[in-house]
Design a protein around this motif. Structure first.
Motif, PDB file in Angstrom:
ATOM      1  N   VAL A  55       2.626  12.239   0.123  1.00  0.00           N
ATOM      2  CA  VAL A  55       2.899  12.603  -1.263  1.00  0.00           C
ATOM      3  C   VAL A  55       4.378  12.913  -1.509  1.00  0.00           C
ATOM      4  CG1 VAL A  55       2.582  15.118  -1.151  1.00  0.00           C
ATOM      5  CG2 VAL A  55       1.873  13.867  -3.215  1.00  0.00           C
ATOM      6  N   ASN A  56       5.153  13.061  -0.440  1.00  0.00           N
ATOM      7  CA  ASN A  56       6.562  13.397  -0.611  1.00  0.00           C
ATOM      8  C   ASN A  56       7.521  12.241  -0.306  1.00  0.00           C
ATOM      9  OD1 ASN A  56       6.886  16.510  -1.187  1.00  0.00           O
ATOM     10  ND2 ASN A  56       5.221  16.331   0.292  1.00  0.00           N
ATOM     11  N   PRO A  58       8.998   8.505  -1.008  1.00  0.00           N
ATOM     12  CA  PRO A  58       9.086   7.669  -2.224  1.00  0.00           C
ATOM     13  C   PRO A  58       8.084   6.525  -2.266  1.00  0.00           C
ATOM     14  CG  PRO A  58      11.278   8.124  -1.332  1.00  0.00           C
ATOM     15  CD  PRO A  58      10.292   8.634  -0.321  1.00  0.00           C
ATOM     16  N   THR A  60       5.009   6.126  -1.006  1.00  0.00           N
ATOM     17  CA  THR A  60       3.584   6.431  -1.170  1.00  0.00           C
ATOM     18  C   THR A  60       3.312   7.544  -2.182  1.00  0.00           C
ATOM     19  OG1 THR A  60       3.788   7.872   0.776  1.00  0.00           O
ATOM     20  CG2 THR A  60       2.894   5.647   1.131  1.00  0.00           C
ATOM     21  N   SER A  61       4.354   8.220  -2.623  1.00  0.00           N
ATOM     22  CA  SER A  61       4.157   9.324  -3.570  1.00  0.00           C
ATOM     23  C   SER A  61       3.466   8.843  -4.843  1.00  0.00           C
ATOM     24  CB  SER A  61       5.503   9.958  -3.913  1.00  0.00           C
ATOM     25  OG  SER A  61       5.347  10.964  -4.889  1.00  0.00           O
ATOM     26  N   ARG A  62       3.880   7.693  -5.356  1.00  0.00           N
ATOM     27  CA  ARG A  62       3.283   7.160  -6.585  1.00  0.00           C
ATOM     28  C   ARG A  62       1.810   6.849  -6.386  1.00  0.00           C
ATOM     29  NH1 ARG A  62       1.963   2.345  -8.213  1.00  0.00           N
ATOM     30  NH2 ARG A  62       2.906   1.378  -6.374  1.00  0.00           N
ATOM     31  N   CYS A  64      -0.232   8.351  -4.218  1.00  0.00           N
ATOM     32  CA  CYS A  64      -0.976   9.615  -4.086  1.00  0.00           C
ATOM     33  C   CYS A  64      -1.233  10.258  -5.444  1.00  0.00           C
ATOM     34  CB  CYS A  64      -0.211  10.596  -3.198  1.00  0.00           C
ATOM     35  SG  CYS A  64      -0.246  10.161  -1.442  1.00  0.00           S
ATOM     36  N   GLN A  65      -0.318  10.081  -6.352  1.00  0.00           N
ATOM     37  CA  GLN A  65      -0.469  10.689  -7.673  1.00  0.00           C
ATOM     38  C   GLN A  65      -1.168   9.758  -8.662  1.00  0.00           C
ATOM     39  OE1 GLN A  65       3.164  13.183  -8.832  1.00  0.00           O
ATOM     40  NE2 GLN A  65       4.003  11.872  -7.231  1.00  0.00           N
ATOM     41  N   ARG A  69      -5.472   9.183  -6.171  1.00  0.00           N
ATOM     42  CA  ARG A  69      -5.711  10.605  -6.425  1.00  0.00           C
ATOM     43  C   ARG A  69      -7.189  10.973  -6.486  1.00  0.00           C
ATOM     44  NH1 ARG A  69      -2.853  13.792  -4.611  1.00  0.00           N
ATOM     45  NH2 ARG A  69      -4.781  14.633  -3.792  1.00  0.00           N
ATOM     46  N   SER A 316      -2.104  15.904   0.750  1.00  0.00           N
ATOM     47  CA  SER A 316      -1.462  15.026  -0.232  1.00  0.00           C
ATOM     48  C   SER A 316      -1.235  15.705  -1.576  1.00  0.00           C
ATOM     49  CB  SER A 316      -2.306  13.756  -0.441  1.00  0.00           C
ATOM     50  OG  SER A 316      -3.498  14.062  -1.139  1.00  0.00           O
ATOM     51  N   ARG A 319       3.383  19.398  -2.626  1.00  0.00           N
ATOM     52  CA  ARG A 319       4.739  18.949  -2.944  1.00  0.00           C
ATOM     53  C   ARG A 319       5.724  19.929  -2.321  1.00  0.00           C
ATOM     54  NH1 ARG A 319       4.929  13.905  -5.217  1.00  0.00           N
ATOM     55  NH2 ARG A 319       6.997  14.504  -5.939  1.00  0.00           N
TER      56      ARG A 319
END
Length: 354
Positions: A55-56, A58, A60-62, A64-65, A69, A316, A319
């Motif tokens: 999740v932090n 770049p 894979t963060s998108r 995870c959110q 999700r 995940s 943050r």
């Protein structure tokens, strides 16, 4: 006859959670593989760290959110409960009784004092909501599994379990590196070191990873003492559930007294959730000695998969920037609790030897 609308609803739900579940299960596979290569790293700790990284970062963060999700939230809640059920297969009440009543009493004392002390620390540090209770439960009993069980009877929101899980993972990981270095300076034999680790480290996997550094005697002692703490999950969660139900009943009665309109009774949280009953049934089944070894090993694998997926899902949601901004007080409080439990466990080990 199946309701088409209902079928469509289930299909839509399955499509929504499938990407996140697939990511969580892939993370479990990676965690178990890394653990097989580096046994000193617990698979469950790796799963949490992978979730936090996902999740932090770049790339894979998108995900995870966004598309992951729903599935990650599903894993964090429902797979956690399945993992708690399978955790019961690790417990044999006969092994625990072999410790003797004095040792069992001392372990229970460590759990109760650390639980009360951590609650007091939470109030001292002015932590919000159920955070002190969840940290106290996780630190004193069995880590993230205990946090999930307590959250269920309290009706705690999923997002509010994220910080306690992150903290129990942090302190348990510190234990793996720090406690073995303290064995010789504290003058502990392998047996005493195992008892100390079992009484003072949070998660079962963290206990195994820490104790195995001192050999088979330490590992065996650590696991039995640790599982004695795990047995207390059901009664402590049951007491919390009864208190919560009583609180809801009082609030409902007050609303009815002060309202001219009829007040519909809300749905109360269960005193003992079904998955905790499942945990107790699995413990009873293991205690009978009827289960073949392959069934116990299969249950252990199922527990690892379920809890690993759940912990990846919870991780995940962490943050790092927000954790540093809002979780500083909770982190200091958790470290104080870690020191408290370690001290209580150390004292109990010396009383066992007396």
């Amino acid at each position: 006859m199946v309701n088409p609308a209902g079928t469509g609803g289930w299909q839509a739900t399955a499509r929504a959670i499938a990407p996140g579940l697939a990511a969580a299960l892939a993370a479990v596979a990676v965690s178990l593989l890394l653990h097989s290569v580096l046994p000193m790293l617990p698979a469950m700790t790796i799963a949490v760290v992978l979730g936090i990284a996902a999740v932090n970062l770049p790339g894979t963060s998108r995900l995870c959110q966004g598309p992951w999700r729903a599935g990650l939230n599903f894993a964090g809640k429902h797979f956690m409960r399945a993992g708690i059920v399978f955790l019961g297969l690790k417990l044999s009440l006969g092994d625990i009784m072999d410790l003797g009543w004095v040792s069992v009493g001392l372990v229970v004392g460590v759990v109760l004092l650390s639980f009360a002390g951590t609650l007091a620390l939470g109030k001292l540090f002015k932590l919000d909501g159920d955070t002190p209770l969840l940290i106290a439960t996780g630190f004193s009993i069995c880590g993230a599994s205990a946090i999930g069980a307590m959250a269920a009877v309290r009706g705690t929101k999923h997002v509010d379990t994220v910080l306690p899980v992150a903290l129990v993972t942090l302190c348990g990981t510190l234990a793996i590196g720090v406690l073995p270095l303290m064995m010789n300076p504290l003058g502990l034999s392998p047996l005493q070191f195992g008892q100390w680790v079992g009484a003072g480290v949070h998660d079962v996997g963290q206990v195994v990873a820490t104790a195995q550094t001192a050999g088979a005697v330490a590992l065996s002692a650590a696991v039995v003492v640790k599982l004695t703490r795990v047995v207390l999950l059901a009664p402590i969660v049951g007491v919390a559930g009864a208190i919560e139900r009583k609180r809801h009943a009082r609030a409902l009665e007050l609303r009815r007294t002060n309202s001219a309109e009829p007040v519909v009774a809300p749905r109360f949280p269960p005193v003992i959730p079904l998955f905790v009953i499942g945990f107790l049934l699995m413990t009873a089944l293991r205690t009978t000695g009827w289960l073949p070894e392959f069934a116990i090993e299969g249950g252990a694998l199922a527990q690892d998969v379920a809890l690993g997926a759940a912990l990846f899902g919870l991780g995940s949601s962490v943050r790092v920037r927000e954790l540093l901004d809002t979780g500083a007080r909770a982190t200091v409080m958790a470290l104080c609790s870690w020191a408290l439990i370690g001290t209580l466990a150390f004292g109990a080990v010396h009383l066992m030897a007396a």
